[in-house]
Design an enzyme around this catalytic site. Sequence first.
Site, PDB file in Angstrom:
ATOM      1  CB  CYS A   1      58.472  25.666  27.400  1.00 19.44           C
ATOM      2  SG  CYS A   1      59.272  24.948  25.935  1.00 19.44           S
TER       3      CYS A   1
ATOM      4  CG  HIS B   1      62.611  25.997  29.660  1.00 18.03           C
ATOM      5  ND1 HIS B   1      61.641  25.174  30.186  1.00 18.03           N
ATOM      6  CD2 HIS B   1      62.772  25.611  28.374  1.00 18.03           C
ATOM      7  CE1 HIS B   1      61.234  24.321  29.261  1.00 18.03           C
ATOM      8  NE2 HIS B   1      61.895  24.567  28.148  1.00 18.03           N
TER       9      HIS B   1
ATOM     10  CD  GLU C   1      61.895  25.808  33.709  1.00 19.61           C
ATOM     11  OE1 GLU C   1      61.711  24.861  32.924  1.00 19.61           O
ATOM     12  OE2 GLU C   1      61.455  26.965  33.497  1.00 19.61           O
TER      13      GLU C   1
END
Length: 201
Positions: free
Chosen positions: A82, A182, A184
């Site tokens: 990001c 992202h 994650e």
Amino acid sequence: MTPKVVVLDSGSGNLRSAQRALERVGADVTVTADTTAAVEADGLVVPGVGAFAACMAGLDGIGAREAIAERLAAQRPLLGICVGMQVLFDAGVEHGVETKGLGVLPGRVEPLHAPVLPHMGWNTVTPPEGSTLFAGMDADTRFYFVHSYAVHDTDGLVTWAEHGERFVAAVERGLVSATQFHPEKSGDAGATLLEHWLRTL
């Protein structure tokens, strides 16, 4: 051997979710602002959220600019996520103000031109031939984005996405990997991408 990964804590970024996602795919993860650990780990993750200038100030505050340069000189890989991806570029422009980036990747971060901002939610990407991060993934695989600024041109193996216009969703260039989205927060697709990255360490 379990790869040792440092998630760099410069006061910006979703550190715990990055830690959990990497642990899920088999990394031994330390979250720290210690630049010596950041230089020496098998893999370094540079997360970041919010404003480019604030993220850069946090990185410069812990001496990350020098640590990242030292790490790359020692041929050790890193992954930016990001705003942690955006700061790897030459510069970022927000609200008309230009901030110098780390200059690891060529290019500028500029406002994304789209009818709705931020670009928030799930989107598909178009990876290049030879991508390691996206190897074997279906064309309809979706990743989770939250951003209003983007890079529109750079070198390396570039993965593209579209929101209002085409922008760089990820880049792989030598030891440097970076994603605008992202991983994650991207469920199984993100986990697969992180697993692919760990295999390069």
